[in-house]
Design a protein around this motif. Structure first.
Motif, PDB file in Angstrom:
ATOM      1  N   ALA A 285       0.803  -1.228   0.000  1.00  0.00           N
ATOM      2  CA  ALA A 285       0.000   0.000   0.000  1.00  0.00           C
ATOM      3  C   ALA A 285       0.830   1.269   0.000  1.00  0.00           C
ATOM      4  O   ALA A 285       0.278   2.351   0.108  1.00  0.00           O
ATOM      5  CB  ALA A 285      -0.933  -0.008   1.209  1.00  0.00           C
ATOM      6  N   PHE A 286       2.154   1.153  -0.136  1.00  0.00           N
ATOM      7  CA  PHE A 286       2.992   2.345  -0.049  1.00  0.00           C
ATOM      8  C   PHE A 286       4.112   2.273  -1.078  1.00  0.00           C
ATOM      9  O   PHE A 286       4.362   1.240  -1.704  1.00  0.00           O
ATOM     10  CB  PHE A 286       3.581   2.491   1.362  1.00  0.00           C
ATOM     11  N   HIS A 287       4.793   3.381  -1.231  1.00  0.00           N
ATOM     12  CA  HIS A 287       5.928   3.482  -2.142  1.00  0.00           C
ATOM     13  C   HIS A 287       6.842   4.586  -1.620  1.00  0.00           C
ATOM     14  O   HIS A 287       6.548   5.224  -0.599  1.00  0.00           O
ATOM     15  CB  HIS A 287       5.458   3.801  -3.564  1.00  0.00           C
ATOM     16  N   PHE A 288       7.958   4.825  -2.321  1.00  0.00           N
ATOM     17  CA  PHE A 288       8.919   5.848  -1.918  1.00  0.00           C
ATOM     18  C   PHE A 288       9.171   6.801  -3.094  1.00  0.00           C
ATOM     19  O   PHE A 288       9.167   6.390  -4.249  1.00  0.00           O
ATOM     20  CB  PHE A 288      10.255   5.223  -1.507  1.00  0.00           C
ATOM     21  N   ALA A 289       9.430   8.057  -2.741  1.00  0.00           N
ATOM     22  CA  ALA A 289       9.860   9.038  -3.733  1.00  0.00           C
ATOM     23  C   ALA A 289      10.873   9.957  -3.069  1.00  0.00           C
ATOM     24  O   ALA A 289      10.979   9.996  -1.837  1.00  0.00           O
ATOM     25  CB  ALA A 289       8.674   9.841  -4.259  1.00  0.00           C
TER      26      ALA A 289
ATOM     27  N   MET B 144       9.987   4.805  -6.410  1.00  0.00           N
ATOM     28  CA  MET B 144      10.227   3.359  -6.444  1.00  0.00           C
ATOM     29  C   MET B 144       9.218   2.627  -5.571  1.00  0.00           C
ATOM     30  O   MET B 144       8.714   3.150  -4.580  1.00  0.00           O
ATOM     31  CB  MET B 144      11.648   3.038  -5.988  1.00  0.00           C
ATOM     32  N   GLN B 145       8.942   1.401  -5.985  1.00  0.00           N
ATOM     33  CA  GLN B 145       8.206   0.423  -5.195  1.00  0.00           C
ATOM     34  C   GLN B 145       9.076  -0.814  -5.122  1.00  0.00           C
ATOM     35  O   GLN B 145       9.562  -1.304  -6.151  1.00  0.00           O
ATOM     36  CB  GLN B 145       6.869   0.071  -5.846  1.00  0.00           C
ATOM     37  N   HIS B 146       9.262  -1.346  -3.917  1.00  0.00           N
ATOM     38  CA  HIS B 146      10.135  -2.518  -3.794  1.00  0.00           C
ATOM     39  C   HIS B 146       9.879  -3.227  -2.479  1.00  0.00           C
ATOM     40  O   HIS B 146       9.307  -2.673  -1.531  1.00  0.00           O
ATOM     41  CB  HIS B 146      11.606  -2.086  -3.859  1.00  0.00           C
ATOM     42  N   ASN B 147      10.327  -4.476  -2.416  1.00  0.00           N
ATOM     43  CA  ASN B 147      10.495  -5.181  -1.157  1.00  0.00           C
ATOM     44  C   ASN B 147      11.949  -5.640  -1.093  1.00  0.00           C
ATOM     45  O   ASN B 147      12.797  -5.120  -1.831  1.00  0.00           O
ATOM     46  CB  ASN B 147       9.500  -6.351  -1.030  1.00  0.00           C
ATOM     47  N   ASP B 148      12.255  -6.606  -0.245  1.00  0.00           N
ATOM     48  CA  ASP B 148      13.654  -7.028  -0.108  1.00  0.00           C
ATOM     49  C   ASP B 148      14.151  -7.833  -1.301  1.00  0.00           C
ATOM     50  O   ASP B 148      15.366  -7.992  -1.470  1.00  0.00           O
ATOM     51  CB  ASP B 148      13.826  -7.863   1.167  1.00  0.00           C
ATOM     52  N   ASN B 149      13.228  -8.331  -2.146  1.00  0.00           N
ATOM     53  CA  ASN B 149      13.623  -9.247  -3.216  1.00  0.00           C
ATOM     54  C   ASN B 149      13.514  -8.673  -4.618  1.00  0.00           C
ATOM     55  O   ASN B 149      14.254  -9.084  -5.512  1.00  0.00           O
ATOM     56  CB  ASN B 149      12.761 -10.523  -3.134  1.00  0.00           C
TER      57      ASN B 149
ATOM     58  N   HIS C 132      11.540  16.197 -25.615  1.00  0.00           N
ATOM     59  CA  HIS C 132      12.446  15.087 -25.307  1.00  0.00           C
ATOM     60  C   HIS C 132      12.395  14.780 -23.811  1.00  0.00           C
ATOM     61  O   HIS C 132      12.408  15.705 -22.986  1.00  0.00           O
ATOM     62  CB  HIS C 132      13.875  15.440 -25.708  1.00  0.00           C
ATOM     63  N   PHE C 133      12.371  13.503 -23.475  1.00  0.00           N
ATOM     64  CA  PHE C 133      12.311  13.063 -22.083  1.00  0.00           C
ATOM     65  C   PHE C 133      13.373  11.988 -21.851  1.00  0.00           C
ATOM     66  O   PHE C 133      13.668  11.187 -22.750  1.00  0.00           O
ATOM     67  CB  PHE C 133      10.924  12.511 -21.752  1.00  0.00           C
ATOM     68  N   HIS C 134      13.918  11.983 -20.644  1.00  0.00           N
ATOM     69  CA  HIS C 134      15.031  11.089 -20.335  1.00  0.00           C
ATOM     70  C   HIS C 134      14.861  10.552 -18.916  1.00  0.00           C
ATOM     71  O   HIS C 134      14.673  11.321 -17.971  1.00  0.00           O
ATOM     72  CB  HIS C 134      16.351  11.860 -20.451  1.00  0.00           C
ATOM     73  N   PHE C 135      14.920   9.245 -18.770  1.00  0.00           N
ATOM     74  CA  PHE C 135      14.859   8.641 -17.444  1.00  0.00           C
ATOM     75  C   PHE C 135      15.492   7.260 -17.501  1.00  0.00           C
ATOM     76  O   PHE C 135      15.849   6.753 -18.578  1.00  0.00           O
ATOM     77  CB  PHE C 135      13.420   8.568 -16.916  1.00  0.00           C
ATOM     78  N   ALA C 136      15.656   6.665 -16.335  1.00  0.00           N
ATOM     79  CA  ALA C 136      16.251   5.329 -16.234  1.00  0.00           C
ATOM     80  C   ALA C 136      15.318   4.424 -15.443  1.00  0.00           C
ATOM     81  O   ALA C 136      14.608   4.869 -14.540  1.00  0.00           O
ATOM     82  CB  ALA C 136      17.620   5.393 -15.564  1.00  0.00           C
ATOM     83  N   VAL C 137      15.356   3.152 -15.792  1.00  0.00           N
ATOM     84  CA  VAL C 137      14.642   2.110 -15.049  1.00  0.00           C
ATOM     85  C   VAL C 137      15.696   1.236 -14.379  1.00  0.00           C
ATOM     86  O   VAL C 137      16.527   0.628 -15.051  1.00  0.00           O
ATOM     87  CB  VAL C 137      13.749   1.265 -15.975  1.00  0.00           C
ATOM     88  N   LEU C 138      15.651   1.191 -13.040  1.00  0.00           N
ATOM     89  CA  LEU C 138      16.600   0.378 -12.279  1.00  0.00           C
ATOM     90  C   LEU C 138      15.839  -0.719 -11.541  1.00  0.00           C
ATOM     91  O   LEU C 138      15.182  -0.454 -10.526  1.00  0.00           O
ATOM     92  CB  LEU C 138      17.371   1.224 -11.251  1.00  0.00           C
ATOM     93  N   PRO C 139      15.864  -1.961 -12.039  1.00  0.00           N
ATOM     94  CA  PRO C 139      15.273  -3.053 -11.270  1.00  0.00           C
ATOM     95  C   PRO C 139      16.040  -3.246  -9.960  1.00  0.00           C
ATOM     96  O   PRO C 139      17.256  -3.050  -9.895  1.00  0.00           O
ATOM     97  CB  PRO C 139      15.432  -4.265 -12.191  1.00  0.00           C
ATOM     98  N   MET C 140      15.328  -3.617  -8.921  1.00  0.00           N
ATOM     99  CA  MET C 140      15.924  -3.780  -7.596  1.00  0.00           C
ATOM    100  C   MET C 140      15.837  -5.245  -7.192  1.00  0.00           C
ATOM    101  O   MET C 140      14.817  -5.895  -7.396  1.00  0.00           O
ATOM    102  CB  MET C 140      15.209  -2.897  -6.580  1.00  0.00           C
ATOM    103  N   HIS C 141      16.923  -5.768  -6.589  1.00  0.00           N
ATOM    104  CA  HIS C 141      16.921  -7.175  -6.193  1.00  0.00           C
ATOM    105  C   HIS C 141      17.315  -7.392  -4.736  1.00  0.00           C
ATOM    106  O   HIS C 141      17.258  -8.521  -4.247  1.00  0.00           O
ATOM    107  CB  HIS C 141      17.856  -7.986  -7.101  1.00  0.00           C
ATOM    108  N   GLN C 142      17.716  -6.312  -4.043  1.00  0.00           N
ATOM    109  CA  GLN C 142      18.038  -6.454  -2.619  1.00  0.00           C
ATOM    110  C   GLN C 142      17.713  -5.170  -1.858  1.00  0.00           C
ATOM    111  O   GLN C 142      18.446  -4.753  -0.971  1.00  0.00           O
ATOM    112  CB  GLN C 142      19.506  -6.828  -2.436  1.00  0.00           C
ATOM    113  N   GLY C 143      16.580  -4.571  -2.230  1.00  0.00           N
ATOM    114  CA  GLY C 143      16.120  -3.376  -1.536  1.00  0.00           C
ATOM    115  C   GLY C 143      17.045  -2.190  -1.742  1.00  0.00           C
ATOM    116  O   GLY C 143      17.748  -2.082  -2.752  1.00  0.00           O
ATOM    117  N   GLN C 144      17.072  -1.294  -0.754  1.00  0.00           N
ATOM    118  CA  GLN C 144      17.879  -0.080  -0.845  1.00  0.00           C
ATOM    119  C   GLN C 144      19.314  -0.375  -0.383  1.00  0.00           C
ATOM    120  O   GLN C 144      19.805   0.177   0.602  1.00  0.00           O
ATOM    121  CB  GLN C 144      17.246   1.030  -0.014  1.00  0.00           C
TER     122      GLN C 144
END
Length: 861
Positions: free
Chosen positions: A626-630, A669-674, A737-749
C-alpha cells in the motif's frame, strides 16, 4: 479574552496573469505610499513585505534614489523583510535552489540591516516535509504556512513540525489564508459587523488564546487606518484584545502562554480548505525540464569546475554565478515554475531560464578552455578534459561532442592507452557558425560533428583526467555499429525482449519478470494550468498494436532498441468525446542497455500535434503493497499509494480531490527485499499510482491544456483557479524530449543500488580543447597537472554541490542522505582545512552520522 495579533502585509506575486513589468510599476506606487504612511505616523508598523527580498531589488530598479529611506525603515523594524530571496515553490524546485534561496535572502537582509526570523510561506502549493530542516539549518525556529494543512493532519493550527532529520520548528497555519482579513473597514461600526465571523474562523483551530489576523492581500495597498480602528474596538468590547504585531511577537506570546503544542511530521498536501493544485507538477513540462537542466548544470557541473579551477589559481566568477541563481529563483515562485500563468508570463519564465543556461554554458566553456590551456600535455593530440564532480573515484561513459575533419580518429588516455568509444550520431558542421574567427572567411570550413560516448576509467574524485584525440589514426579497436533484426538486449544483470510490440524486462539476478513495461497511454485532460482533470467519460488510447518499426543496435559500449510508434489519437477534447481517431501521436523511444550497468536508459521524443490530453508511460513494479517511496529535497519520503482522504473528500466538501498525483525530485520506487522497480528521471516531476493497479507507476511525460483557469473540474469543483483566460501555448505543440532510467531492484535499498542511482543522476562530463573557440582570450601563465583530485569523500551520502562559500574565501562541499536510514560518514580526505557547517555556512557540530533526509556540508579553506 483572546489576543488578536494584527499582521499587516502584502502578498507580492511578481508575475501571474500580469507580467513582472506590470508588477514593478505597481510596486513603485505601493512602496512610495507605504513609506510615506510610515514616516507620517510613527505609531504605524511593523509591515511585512511578503518574506522575500526580491521585492526590494525590484523596487530599487524603478526607484534607486529611495534606498537610504527604505533602509532606515527596515533597520527600525517597521518594514520586516526576508528571510527568502523569492517565495519559492517547495515541491517542484530543487534542493540546492531552496538552500540558495535562503542563503541569498539572508545575505540581502544583512545588507539592509535586519530580517524577519520566521519561515513565512504564505502561498506555496503544498508544504514539503523538509521545510523544518531547511529553516533550522538557517537558525530559523518558526514557520508560518497556508496551503496543505487540515485538522486531519494535526488538530490545531499551531504545532511543532518535525522533519525526519530531527529538526523541528514551531509552526502556525493561516487556515483561511493570508487574505482572510483583507480590506477591513476603517470605522468601528462597520468593522464590528465584519470581524466576528473572521475571528471565529481564525480561532476555530487555535491551540491557545493567541490568534493571528493577517491584514493584506495580493498587491494590496497598506491599510494604514486599521490599527486606529482596532484600538477603538478594544475600548468597545471585551471578547478580543487587538494588538499591532508581527509573527515573531505572536510566537513569543504563544510560548509565554505555556501551551504544550502537538507534534506533526510529514508533508502537508491536504486540499480540504484551500487548493494545492495537484497536477501543477506536470504543467508546462518544457519549463519544468529547462529549470531542472539549469539547476543541475550549475550545481553539479559548473560550480564544481569553477571550484577546482579556483584552487588551481584561476578566478572564481562568484557574482556571475550568483546572478544566474537569482534569475532562476525569479522563476521559482509557485505560479512561475508551476506554469499557471498567462502565455506571456510563461514565455518570460522560460526566457529567464534559457538566459541562465546560456550564461552557465559560456562560463563552463571558457573555464574548461582555461583549464585545458594550463595543462602540460604528455601525449600527442588534442586534449580532452574529463571532469568528475563526485567525491569518489569512478569509471564512466562520457557524452562528448568532437569536431574533426578526419575520417578516422583515436582516443588515448594520459598513459597512452587506447580508449574505447561509440559513435552515437554524426552530421556535417560549418565551423564558421561555432568559431568567430572563421565567420568572415570566403570559404566554408566543414568538419564532422561527432557525438561520441567515451569509456573513461579511473576518473579522480572531485577532479579531472586528461585524454587525447589523435586525428587521422584508426580507433585501434573494433567499433562496428551493427543494426540487426533481433528482439533481445542482454547484459550480465538484465534482459529485455520485444514481442508483438510489447516489452518485457527480466532481472536475471532474481528471475523477476516485468511484462508490458514502458507502455504509452494517452488520455484526455479537461483541466487547466493548475489541475489535471479527467474528462467525465475519458477515452484512453495506447501504444498497443501501433509499433511502426524497431531496430536493434549492437555497439561497443551500449546496445539499444529504437522503437517508433504512430498512434492514432483524438485531435482534441471534442474528438475524444466522440471517440474519433482523427490525428496521430508520433513517438520515438531509445532503450539503451549499457554493457557495464544494471539499468535501462530511456530517451523518448514526442511530436505533440494534439491538444487537451495527458501522456503517461506505465512501468509495472509487481509489488503488492500500500505504499511506495519518492525523493524530496535532500531526502526520501514514504507515501501511501492512494490517499485515505479519497474516501471522504467529497462528503466533507474539500476544495479539491486529494488524488494520487505526486511530486518528486527525480526518483520514485516500489520494492520489497527481493524485487521492485526504481525510476530515476531527468526533470520529470510527476507520477501517479493508478487506483485500478497499485503495482504500477505511471510517469507523466506531458499535459496539454488551453486555459489558465476553468471552473467546475471533476477533481476541483466550484470556482475557477486563477483567471478564466485562454492559454493556447500550454498545449505545448512541437517536439519534446524526455530522459529517465529504469533500475530493477533485487536487494532493496542496498548501498550498491544507491551508488548506481547517484552515477546515473550525476554523469561525468568532458571538453575537447580543439584550439578554436567562439571567443578569444589572452592565455594565463599558470601550469596545471594532467590529472588532479581536490578531495575524496567516499561514503553513502549523495553529492549535491561543490561551490565557493558565500562570505569567505573557502569552498563548500555538500552531500545528503538519500535513504530512510541514518548513514555513518567520515570527514573528506584532503590537504585543505575543513569544518562541518550548516546550509547557512555557519559552524555546526560534526556528528559523523547523517540522519535521514539530512544534508551534510563542509567548509574547506
Amino acid at each position: 479574552m483572546k489576543t488578536v495579533h494584527l499582521i499587516q502585509h502584502t502578498h507580492w506575486d511578481r508575475e501571474w496573469y500580469f507580467t513582472e513589468n506590470d508588477s514593478k510599476i505597481i510596486l513603485y506606487y505601493f512602496m512610495n505610499d507605504l513609506m510615506d504612511r510610515l514616516e507620517q505616523d510613527t505609531t504605524l508598523g511593523p509591515f511585512i513585505l511578503d518574506g522575500q527580498t526580491v521585492v526590494l531589488e525590484d523596487y530599487l530598479k524603478v526607484a534607486p534614489k529611495q534606498c537610504d529611506r527604505l533602509k532606515q525603515l527596515i533597520k527600525q523594524g517597521r518594514i520586516l523583510i526576508g528571510p527568502w530571496y523569492t517565495q519559492t515553490d517547495f515541491l517542484v524546485v530543487g534542493a540546492e535552489s531552496i538552500a540558495r534561496n535562503l542563503l541569498l535572502g539572508k545575505a540581502d537582509c544583512e545588507t539592509w540591516g535586519s530580517y524577519m526570523p520566521v519561515g513565512y510561506v504564505p502561498d506555496s502549493f503544498g508544504q514539503s516535509a523538509q521545510l523544518p530542516m531547511f529553516l533550522q539549518q538557517f537558525d530559523i525556529k518558526y514557520a508560518v504556512i497556508w496551503r496543505g494543512w487540515c485538522e486531519r493532519d494535526v488538530a490545531s493550527s499551531e504545532f511543532i513540525w518535525r522533519a525526519d532529520s530531527g529538526d523541528s520548528v514551531t509552526t502556525a497555519v493561516l487556515p483561511w489564508g493570508y487574505g482572510c482579513a483583507k480590506w477591513l473597514p476603517d470605522n468601528t461600526e462597520k468593522a464590528s459587523t465584519v470581524l466576528p465571523a473572521i475571528l471565529e474562523k481564525q480561532a476555530r483551530f487555535a491551540h491557545s488564546e493567541q490568534i493571528l489576523l493577517p491584514n493584506g492581500n495580493d498587491q494590496s495597498p497598506f491599510e494604514y487606518a486599521v490599527p486606529a480602528m482596532l484600538n477603538k474596538l478594544n475600548e468597545q468590547q471585551k471578547d478580543y484584545h487587538f494588538v499591532k504585531s508581527s509573527f515573531s511577537d505572536f510566537f513569543t506570546a504563544l510560548q509565554e502562554s505555556g501551551q504544550q503544542l502537538p507534534e506533526f511530521s510529514g508533508e502537508l498536501l491536504s486540499p480540504k480548505y484551500m487548493r494545492v493544485h495537484r497536477g501543477i507538477f506536470s504543467t508546462r513540462m518544457d519549463i519544468k525540464l529547462l529549470n531542472v537542466k539549469l539547476e543541475q548544470f550549475v550545481s553539479q557541473q559548473l560550480e564544481p569546475l569553477l571550484s577546482i579551477n579556483w584552487r588551481l589559481g584561476l578566478p572564481y566568477p562568484q557574482s556571475a554565478v550568483e546572478n544566474i541563481w537569482r534569475d532562476a529563483m525569479q522563476s521559482h515562485a509557485h505560479d512561475s515554475i508551476g506554469g499557471c500563468n498567462s502565455d506571456r508570463v510563461n514565455s518570460m519564465v522560460k526566457a529567464r531560464l534559457t538566459n541562465g543556461l546560456e550564461s552557465a554554458n559560456q562560463l563552463l566553456s571558457l573555464n574548461m578552455k582555461m583549464l585545458a590551456g594550463g595543462i602540460e600535455a604528455t601525449q600527442k593530440g588534442k586534449k580532452i578534459i574529463v571532469f568528475n564532480s563526485l567525491p569518489h573515484q569512478r569509471d564512466a561513459q562520457i557524452s562528448i561532442t568532437l569536431y574533426t575533419p578526419e575520417a578516422d580518429f583515436c582516443i588515448k588516455d594520459d598513459q597512452g592507452k587506447t580508449c574505447r568509444w561509440q559513435l552515437i550520431k554524426e552530421q556535417p558542421q560549418d565551423m564558421s557558425l561555432i568559431v568567430q574567427e572563421l565567420a568572415n572567411s570566403t570559404t566554408t570550413t566543414w568538419y564532422r560533428k561527432c557525438d561520441v560516448l567515451l569509456e573513461a576509467t579511473d576518473l579522480p574524485s572531485c577532479g579531472y583526467r586528461t585524454f587525447y584525440l589523435h586525428e587521422g589514426e584508426p580507433a585501434n579497436f573494433e567499433l562496428p555499429l551493427q543494426i540487426k533484426n533481433e528482439n533481445t538486449l542482454e547484459n550480465q544483470w538484465l534482459k529485455i525482449e520485444i514481442n508483438d510490440g510489447q516489452l518485457r524486462l527480466i532481472d536475471k539476478r532474481n528471475q523477476q519478470h516485468y511484462s508490458n513495461i514502458l507502455r504509452l497511454v494517452d488520455g484526455g485532460d479537461a483541466g487547466d494550468n493548475y489541475n489535471y482533470s479527467p474528462p467525465v467519460d475519458d477515452w484512453l488510447v495506447s501504444s498497443d498494436g501501433h509499433l511502426q518499426q524497431f531496430e536493434c543496435i549492437r555497439a561497443p559500449l551500449i546496445d539499444a532498441f529504437i522503437l517508433d510508434w504512430h498512434i492514432p489519437a483524438p485531435l482534441d477534447a471534442k474528438a475524444r468525446q466522440q471517440h474519433q481517431l482523427n490525428a496521430y501521436l508520433d513517438i520515438s523511444m531509445k532503450i539503451s542497455l549499457p554493457h557495464d550497468k544494471p539499468w535501462l536508459d530511456i530517451e523518448i521524443t514526442v511530436n505533440n500535434t494534439i491538444q487537451d490530453h495527458r501522456l503517461q508511460i506505465e512501468i509495472p513494479t509487481e509489488i503488492q503493497q500500500a505504499f511506495h517511496f519518492a525523493d524530496q529535497p535532500f531526502g526520501l519520503i514514504k507515501r501511501e499509494n492512494q490517499p485515505t482522504s479519497l474516501a471522504y473528500w467529497q462528503e466533507e466538501n474539500w476544495t479539491e480531490a486529494p488524488t494520487s498525483l505526486w511530486p518528486m525530485q527525480s526518483l520514485v520506487m516500489q520494492h520489497n527485499d527481493n524485487h521492485g522497480i526504481c525510476l530515476v528521471t531527468e526533470g520529470l516531476r510527476e507520477y501517479q499510482i493508478p487506483e485500478s493497479r497499485q503495482d504500477m507507476i505511471a510517469l507523466t511525460l506531458l499535459r496539454s491544456v488551453g486555459w489558465l483557469g476553468q471552473a467546475n473540474l471533476t477533481w476541483r469543483p466550484g470556482r475557477a483557479s486563477g483567471m478564466v483566460l485562454p492559454s493556447p501555448d500550454s498545449q505545448i505543440f512541437g517536439i519534446h524530449h524526455f530522459h529517465f532510467a529504469v533500475l530493477p531492484m533485487h536487494q532493496g535499498q542496498h548501498p550498491d543500488f544507491w551508488r548506481d542511482v547517484e552515477h546515473w543522476r550525476t554523469p561525468a562530463f568532458g571538453y575537447l580543447d580543439s584550439g578554436w573557440s567562439q571567443f578569444k582570450m589572452n592565455p594565463h601563465d599558470l601550469v596545471f597537472p594532467e590529472s588532479y583530485s581536490l578531495l575524496t569523500w567516499d561514503c553513502g551520502l549523495h553529492f549535491s554541490t561543490l561551490k565557493k562559500a558565500q562570505n569567505v574565501d573557502a569552498l563548500v562541499l555538500r552531500g545528503w542522505n538519500p535513504s530512510i536510514e541514518p548513514l555513518l560518514y567520515e570527514p573528506p580526505k584532503s590537504d585543505i582545512k575543513i569544518q562541518q557547517v550548516t546550509l547557512a555556512e555557519t559552524e555546526c557540530v560534526n556528528a559523523g552520522k547523517a540522519a535521514p533526509c539530512a544534508p551534510v556540508s563542509w567548509l574547506m579553506s
